[in-house]
Motif scaffolding. Structure first.
Motif, PDB file in Angstrom:
ATOM      1  N   GLY A  12      -9.285  15.645 -20.201  1.00 47.46           N
ATOM      2  CA  GLY A  12      -9.798  15.777 -18.836  1.00 47.46           C
ATOM      3  C   GLY A  12      -9.845  17.196 -18.329  1.00 47.46           C
ATOM      4  O   GLY A  12      -9.867  17.425 -17.119  1.00 47.46           O
ATOM      5  N   VAL A  13      -9.903  18.182 -19.249  1.00 45.18           N
ATOM      6  CA  VAL A  13      -9.837  19.575 -18.830  1.00 45.18           C
ATOM      7  C   VAL A  13     -11.028  19.963 -17.956  1.00 45.18           C
ATOM      8  O   VAL A  13     -10.887  20.758 -17.016  1.00 45.18           O
ATOM      9  CB  VAL A  13      -9.715  20.506 -20.064  1.00 45.18           C
ATOM     10  CG1 VAL A  13     -10.982  20.453 -20.914  1.00 45.18           C
ATOM     11  CG2 VAL A  13      -9.432  21.940 -19.634  1.00 45.18           C
ATOM     12  N   LEU A  14     -12.204  19.406 -18.247  1.00 47.52           N
ATOM     13  CA  LEU A  14     -13.389  19.786 -17.477  1.00 47.52           C
ATOM     14  C   LEU A  14     -13.252  19.347 -16.028  1.00 47.52           C
ATOM     15  O   LEU A  14     -13.492  20.131 -15.093  1.00 47.52           O
ATOM     16  CB  LEU A  14     -14.645  19.170 -18.113  1.00 47.52           C
ATOM     17  CG  LEU A  14     -15.982  19.582 -17.503  1.00 47.52           C
ATOM     18  CD1 LEU A  14     -16.157  21.095 -17.565  1.00 47.52           C
ATOM     19  CD2 LEU A  14     -17.130  18.893 -18.239  1.00 47.52           C
ATOM     20  N   GLU A  15     -12.831  18.089 -15.818  1.00 44.83           N
ATOM     21  CA  GLU A  15     -12.677  17.587 -14.454  1.00 44.83           C
ATOM     22  C   GLU A  15     -11.573  18.335 -13.714  1.00 44.83           C
ATOM     23  O   GLU A  15     -11.706  18.679 -12.524  1.00 44.83           O
ATOM     24  CB  GLU A  15     -12.369  16.086 -14.471  1.00 44.83           C
ATOM     25  CG  GLU A  15     -13.511  15.216 -14.978  1.00 44.83           C
ATOM     26  CD  GLU A  15     -13.651  15.268 -16.501  1.00 44.83           C
ATOM     27  OE1 GLU A  15     -12.725  15.808 -17.167  1.00 44.83           O
ATOM     28  OE2 GLU A  15     -14.675  14.783 -17.023  1.00 44.83           O
ATOM     29  N   LYS A  16     -10.470  18.592 -14.406  1.00 43.30           N
ATOM     30  CA  LYS A  16      -9.364  19.318 -13.774  1.00 43.30           C
ATOM     31  C   LYS A  16      -9.797  20.740 -13.398  1.00 43.30           C
ATOM     32  O   LYS A  16      -9.436  21.251 -12.331  1.00 43.30           O
ATOM     33  CB  LYS A  16      -8.165  19.373 -14.714  1.00 43.30           C
ATOM     34  CG  LYS A  16      -7.502  18.020 -14.961  1.00 43.30           C
ATOM     35  CD  LYS A  16      -6.353  18.169 -15.951  1.00 43.30           C
ATOM     36  CE  LYS A  16      -5.699  16.807 -16.250  1.00 43.30           C
ATOM     37  NZ  LYS A  16      -4.614  16.931 -17.259  1.00 43.30           N
ATOM     38  N   GLY A  17     -10.557  21.365 -14.309  1.00 44.68           N
ATOM     39  CA  GLY A  17     -11.026  22.716 -14.023  1.00 44.68           C
ATOM     40  C   GLY A  17     -11.946  22.754 -12.823  1.00 44.68           C
ATOM     41  O   GLY A  17     -11.837  23.655 -11.958  1.00 44.68           O
ATOM     42  N   GLN A  18     -12.856  21.782 -12.725  1.00 46.09           N
ATOM     43  CA  GLN A  18     -13.759  21.743 -11.580  1.00 46.09           C
ATOM     44  C   GLN A  18     -13.002  21.528 -10.279  1.00 46.09           C
ATOM     45  O   GLN A  18     -13.350  22.091  -9.232  1.00 46.09           O
ATOM     46  CB  GLN A  18     -14.804  20.648 -11.798  1.00 46.09           C
ATOM     47  CG  GLN A  18     -15.792  20.972 -12.920  1.00 46.09           C
ATOM     48  CD  GLN A  18     -16.741  19.823 -13.225  1.00 46.09           C
ATOM     49  OE1 GLN A  18     -16.460  18.671 -12.898  1.00 46.09           O
ATOM     50  NE2 GLN A  18     -17.856  20.135 -13.863  1.00 46.09           N
ATOM     51  N   ALA A  19     -11.968  20.712 -10.337  1.00 46.94           N
ATOM     52  CA  ALA A  19     -11.160  20.470  -9.140  1.00 46.94           C
ATOM     53  C   ALA A  19     -10.437  21.748  -8.706  1.00 46.94           C
ATOM     54  O   ALA A  19     -10.337  22.052  -7.505  1.00 46.94           O
ATOM     55  CB  ALA A  19     -10.163  19.348  -9.409  1.00 46.94           C
ATOM     56  N   LEU A  20      -9.917  22.513  -9.677  1.00 47.97           N
ATOM     57  CA  LEU A  20      -9.250  23.768  -9.347  1.00 47.97           C
ATOM     58  C   LEU A  20     -10.232  24.767  -8.732  1.00 47.97           C
ATOM     59  O   LEU A  20      -9.902  25.473  -7.774  1.00 47.97           O
ATOM     60  CB  LEU A  20      -8.622  24.361 -10.606  1.00 47.97           C
ATOM     61  CG  LEU A  20      -7.242  23.851 -11.005  1.00 47.97           C
ATOM     62  CD1 LEU A  20      -6.850  24.380 -12.377  1.00 47.97           C
ATOM     63  CD2 LEU A  20      -6.204  24.254  -9.962  1.00 47.97           C
ATOM     64  N   VAL A  21     -11.424  24.814  -9.300  1.00 49.71           N
ATOM     65  CA  VAL A  21     -12.442  25.733  -8.755  1.00 49.71           C
ATOM     66  C   VAL A  21     -12.758  25.355  -7.314  1.00 49.71           C
ATOM     67  O   VAL A  21     -12.817  26.208  -6.418  1.00 49.71           O
ATOM     68  CB  VAL A  21     -13.716  25.715  -9.626  1.00 49.71           C
ATOM     69  CG1 VAL A  21     -14.854  26.462  -8.927  1.00 49.71           C
ATOM     70  CG2 VAL A  21     -13.438  26.334 -10.984  1.00 49.71           C
ATOM     71  N   ALA A  22     -12.966  24.062  -7.074  1.00 49.52           N
ATOM     72  CA  ALA A  22     -13.287  23.611  -5.721  1.00 49.52           C
ATOM     73  C   ALA A  22     -12.162  23.937  -4.745  1.00 49.52           C
ATOM     74  O   ALA A  22     -12.407  24.274  -3.573  1.00 49.52           O
ATOM     75  CB  ALA A  22     -13.573  22.111  -5.730  1.00 49.52           C
ATOM     76  N   ALA A  23     -10.935  23.853  -5.197  1.00 51.31           N
ATOM     77  CA  ALA A  23      -9.789  24.076  -4.311  1.00 51.31           C
ATOM     78  C   ALA A  23      -9.582  25.556  -4.004  1.00 51.31           C
ATOM     79  O   ALA A  23      -9.060  25.897  -2.924  1.00 51.31           O
ATOM     80  CB  ALA A  23      -8.521  23.501  -4.950  1.00 51.31           C
ATOM     81  N   HIS A  24      -9.944  26.426  -4.915  1.00 57.54           N
ATOM     82  CA  HIS A  24      -9.636  27.843  -4.746  1.00 57.54           C
ATOM     83  C   HIS A  24     -10.870  28.704  -4.500  1.00 57.54           C
ATOM     84  O   HIS A  24     -10.730  29.910  -4.257  1.00 57.54           O
ATOM     85  CB  HIS A  24      -8.899  28.383  -5.979  1.00 57.54           C
ATOM     86  CG  HIS A  24      -7.517  27.838  -6.135  1.00 57.54           C
ATOM     87  ND1 HIS A  24      -7.263  26.633  -6.752  1.00 57.54           N
ATOM     88  CD2 HIS A  24      -6.310  28.310  -5.705  1.00 57.54           C
ATOM     89  CE1 HIS A  24      -5.958  26.391  -6.733  1.00 57.54           C
ATOM     90  NE2 HIS A  24      -5.357  27.393  -6.104  1.00 57.54           N
TER      91      HIS A  24
END
Length: 850
Positions: free
Chosen positions: A219-231
């Motif tokens: 799930g690295v892609l989804e987690k990465g997108q979530a981090l980008v959206a948050a920061h």
């Protein structure tokens, strides 16, 4: 020191394993990309992280030396290196350097009109996927020597293997070498690589600076997108309220050296660049401050420049890297630190944390009219980097209004550093019509036989020599492709310039013809440039009126002759070419006509280019050809044209000129001797094209005459400005033009050749006894001052602003201006007879200008 991958590793669970050097070579960041979550950020690539240019260059050169050792001297001598855009363009070039300056090419995302790609491929995970291979030499990739492919990292290997597969299908070879700074393949990718090599039937080696693995959690892609959206912080720091004007530096980049490997780069280019770098770095150092330690602008820390960033531009990485390396060598003794990085298309999240590789981001609009349309571009780790100055290096294709806009790159840099310097490298555009083998053979034969300069070949003469198609911008000239087709051959790579005094001595002694060499291009002073712009503003409407009058006269007379087609404009290069472009623009704006326009060479004493006429006869009805020139002086070229065309059935020697003060032409816009600003300059107002060249060792029986394209003068080019300022007055002068045309069509316009008679009188009065040394009219006098060794200038008493630039040039060259009452021209330029170096004229003055 904190590893710059810590932030991502802790939050996303990405881990690096393998070589213990990896933390020094790589950091981690998050992509703003739906296809991949993480980005391996190299500390030695020179893309995202400012680094010592010497370290970056050495990293690539070291890899190249390892490839040389792997191949051995014999195979290394036949190797060709291919780098990947945009991140590895400089890395691949440095590998080629380490391989003994092997021929180098990099892929590109910038197409060139008229060039057929030698290959292309897709990069599946990238934000900009299409790559083109556009070598100037179509045989560059067709040899059987080793092909060395260079990328910054080898992760899955898909891009490189796809390239090898495509190129091998076209041009099979026995050996490939893949080079990367880091090899981060997993076990499955390594197994696939071995299977690929076996299936290919060729040897495939891999050379890497370090090896390791990347462990990605589920799930690295989804987690990465979530981090980008948050920061992600959508707000970017605004440009400074009062952005500083960048200091523009003329590098003096030699025009024959490509700006990189986009179209190929070979050992000869490398040697020439090595020779030119010290002088270019010295110019940069001077702009930054005396040896990097002179007086500084307000805001510089400690009153001097101590930390400098050289910032390259997307694919343009190698040229600024080499400039930065030389600047580092120059400034290091004074204690100035130089770093290097480039702008990029890659959208990456910026997080201001010591454990994150991308601390800050500058965002700005694309400024090179990219093929994929407008978009956002980035410069990372510049703001907050502690730089006292940034040297932005772009190619001339990217030196656009968007670069200088309030939200453009330069404004953003102005908010990140107290001083911004702009250096523009001329964009290298290849001559994509290759010379034919038959033409080469013909040229060799002419050189061996010592063929005469004139090419006496009427169009009906049988010949086996094929003729090239017209050259067009931007490959040849700064004019748009549809404005003019040049029936010339490109001699840009030939050294043809000679000092003015040497040319004059050779011409007058009979040792050389004026068309066998070129004068050194005049570089106008700031005062002279100001005069040009003033003259253009004051005369643009008058020129527009003359353009309209001559064009409407031509169209009216053609319409009155049954069976005559619309005119085909053929300007006499180069003074006639801006006039031909303006006539074409008028016909399109007023009548919706799209008139063909070509430029050909005519040389006094040697005639018109016979091969150009042969090409025209094969593509158009000779009866439709209308020759165009800028102005007449005494009418020497008008007579030359009439004499030359006597051997070419079907062509009329009718010529249309903007101004005919010598009363030598039947078709003209005016007979006033007024300043046409295009006469004030040389190539920089004529599409950056030199005057034409006719020399037997360069122009064979089946060749067009030659000329040079001064790409390196792009920063000073006002060709488009001149055309646009004149054309802007077309609507306003329409009524006046209609009245002029009615008067012209009703008048007796038979040439009186009054100018020739005046020149003969002046020649005798001043003891010259050679009409070729008397140059009447504003345009011809300007040419004397720019290209020849003038003796004196005759100026009509009371002549006003039209002669301001003439007086300035005469003052700069120490040439006397004599006021004359009875003069049929505004001015006349005199070249002293019996010229020898250091001779004195009749008035006791030294003829050679100092």
């Amino acid at each position: 020191m904190v590893w710059t991958g810590t932030w991502v590793a802790e939050r996303l669970g990405v881990e690096l394993g393998g070589d213990e050097r990896l933390p020094d070579l790589l950091g981690l960041a998050l992509r703003r990309n739906p296809k991949r979550a993480h980005l391996l950020v190299s500390n030695v690539l020179g893309k995202h992280v400012p680094q010592s240019p010497g370290v970056i260059h050495d990293a690539g050169v070291t890899l190249g030396r390892r490839v040389h050792d792997l191949l051995g001297p014999e195979e290394a001598a036949d190797a060709v290196v291919l780098g990947y855009a945009e991140t590895a363009t400089a890395l691949g070039h440095c590998v080629a350097d380490g391989l003994g300056h092997a021929p180098y090419l990099h892929s590109t995302r910038r197409p060139v009109a008229g060039m057929t790609p030698a290959g292309g491929f897709e990069e599946s995970h990238s934000h900009a996927t299409s790559h083109l291979l556009l070598p100037e030499d179509p045989e560059l990739l067709s040899g059987d020597g080793p092909l060395v492919l260079v990328d910054d990292e080898f992760s899955t290997g898909n891009t490189v293997l796809n390239t090898v597969r495509a190129l091998h299908a076209r041009h099979p070879r026995k050996r490939y070498v893949i080079v990367a700074l880091v090899d981060m393949r997993g076990p499955a990718d390594r197994a696939r690589f071995e299977d690929f090599a076996a299936d290919l039937g060729a040897r495939v080696d891999l050379v890497a600076g370090a090896s390791g693995t990347v462990r990605l959690p589920d799930g690295v892609l989804e987690k990465g997108q979530a981090l980008v959206a948050a920061h992600e912080d959508p707000s970017a720091p605004p440009p400074p309220a009062r952005p500083r004007t960048p200091v523009r530096v003329d590098l003096g980049w030699p025009g024959h050296i490509p700006d990189g490997g986009r179209h190929g780069f070979h050992a000869g280019h490398a040697a020439a660049l090595d020779d030119a770098l010290p002088a270019m770095a010295a110019r940069l150092a001077e702009a930054l401050g005396e040896d990097g330690d002179g007086d500084a602008e307000a805001g510089d820390r400690d009153g001097g420049v101590r930390r400098v960033l050289v910032l390259g531009f997307e694919e343009l990485m190698y040229a600024p890297l080499r400039l930065a390396t030389e600047l580092e060598r120059t400034l290091a003794p004074a204690g100035t630190e130089v770093r290097y990085s480039t702008t990029t298309r890659s959208p990456v999240l910026a997080v201001d944390d010591p454990g994150y590789a991308i601390r800050t981001r500058l965002a700005f609009p694309a400024h090179d009219a990219p093929a994929d349309g407008p978009g956002e571009r980035y410069a990372y780790n510049v703001r907050g980097g502690g730089f006292d100055a940034v040297v932005a290096v772009v190619d001339s294709a990217a030196d656009t209004p968007a670069l200088h806009a309030p939200d453009g790159l330069l404004a953003q840099l102005g908010g990140a550093a107290p001083r911004v310097v702009l250096a523009v490298v001329p964009s290298y555009v290849p001559s994509y019509v290759p010379a034919s083998a038959a033409s080469d053979a013909a040229g060799d034969q002419a050189r061996t036989a010592g063929a005469p300069g004139r090419n006496p070949m009427p169009p009906e003469t049988p010949t086996s020599g094929p003729l090239a198609e017209p050259l067009r911008g931007p490959a040849f000239s700064s004019y748009a492709p549809d404005e003019v087709g040049w029936l010339l051959q490109d001699l840009s790579g030939v050294e043809l310039e000679a000092p003015t005094e040497e040319r004059e001595e050779a011409i007058q002694s009979g040792g050389a013809h004026y068309a066998e060499s070129l004068p050194v291009e005049y570089q106008p002073s700031a005062r002279y440039q100001e005069l040009f712009h003033t003259a253009l503003e004051e005369s643009a409407a008058r020129i527009a009126r003359a353009v309209g009058a001559v064009t409407e006269t031509v169209l009216a007379e053609r319409a009155a002759r049954p069976g005559r087609g619309r005119p085909v404009l053929v300007s006499l290069a180069r003074a006639g070419t801006p006039v031909g472009v303006l006539m074409r623009r008028w016909a399109r704006a007023r009548h919706g006509l799209d008139l063909p326009h070509y430029a050909v060479s005519i040389v006094r004493g040697r005639g018109i280019d016979a091969n150009a006429l042969r090409w025209l006869a094969a593509h158009h009805d000779p009866a439709d050809i209308l020759f165009v020139d800028g102005w007449t002086g005494k009418g020497a070229i008008t007579r030359e044209l009439a004499d030359a065309l006597a051997d070419f059935p079907g062509f009329s020697h009718e010529i249309a000129v903007l101004a005919d003060p010598g009363s030598c032409a039947h078709t003209y816009g005016t007979r006033e001797d007024f300043l046409i600003p295009s006469a004030c300059l040389n190539s920089t107002v004529s599409g950056l094209i030199s005057r034409t060249v006719l020399r037997s060792d360069l122009v064979g029986p089946h060749d067009f005459h030659g000329a040079k394209f001064y790409r390196e003068l792009a920063d000073a080019d006002v060709s488009g400005l001149f055309l646009d300022r004149v054309a802007a007055h077309f609507d306003a002068v329409t009524d006046a033009v209609d009245a002029d045309v009615r008067e012209l069509l009703a008048a007796d316009r038979t040439p009186t050749w009054a100018g020739w008679a005046a020149v003969e009188r002046i020649s005798e009065e001043y003891g010259i006894h050679d009409v070729n040394l008397v140059k009447p009219g504003v345009g011809e006098t300007t040419r004397v001052l720019l290209r020849r060794v003038p003796w004196k200038i005759l100026a009509k008493r009371g002549a006003g602003a039209d002669l301001a630039h003439v007086r300035l040039l005469a003052e700069q060259r120490g040439v006397p201006v004599e006021e004359v009452d009875e003069l049929p021209y505004s001015c006349v330029g005199l070249i002293h007879p019996q010229y020898t170096r250091g001779a004195t004229g009749a008035d006791g003055r030294t003829v050679v200008s100092r």
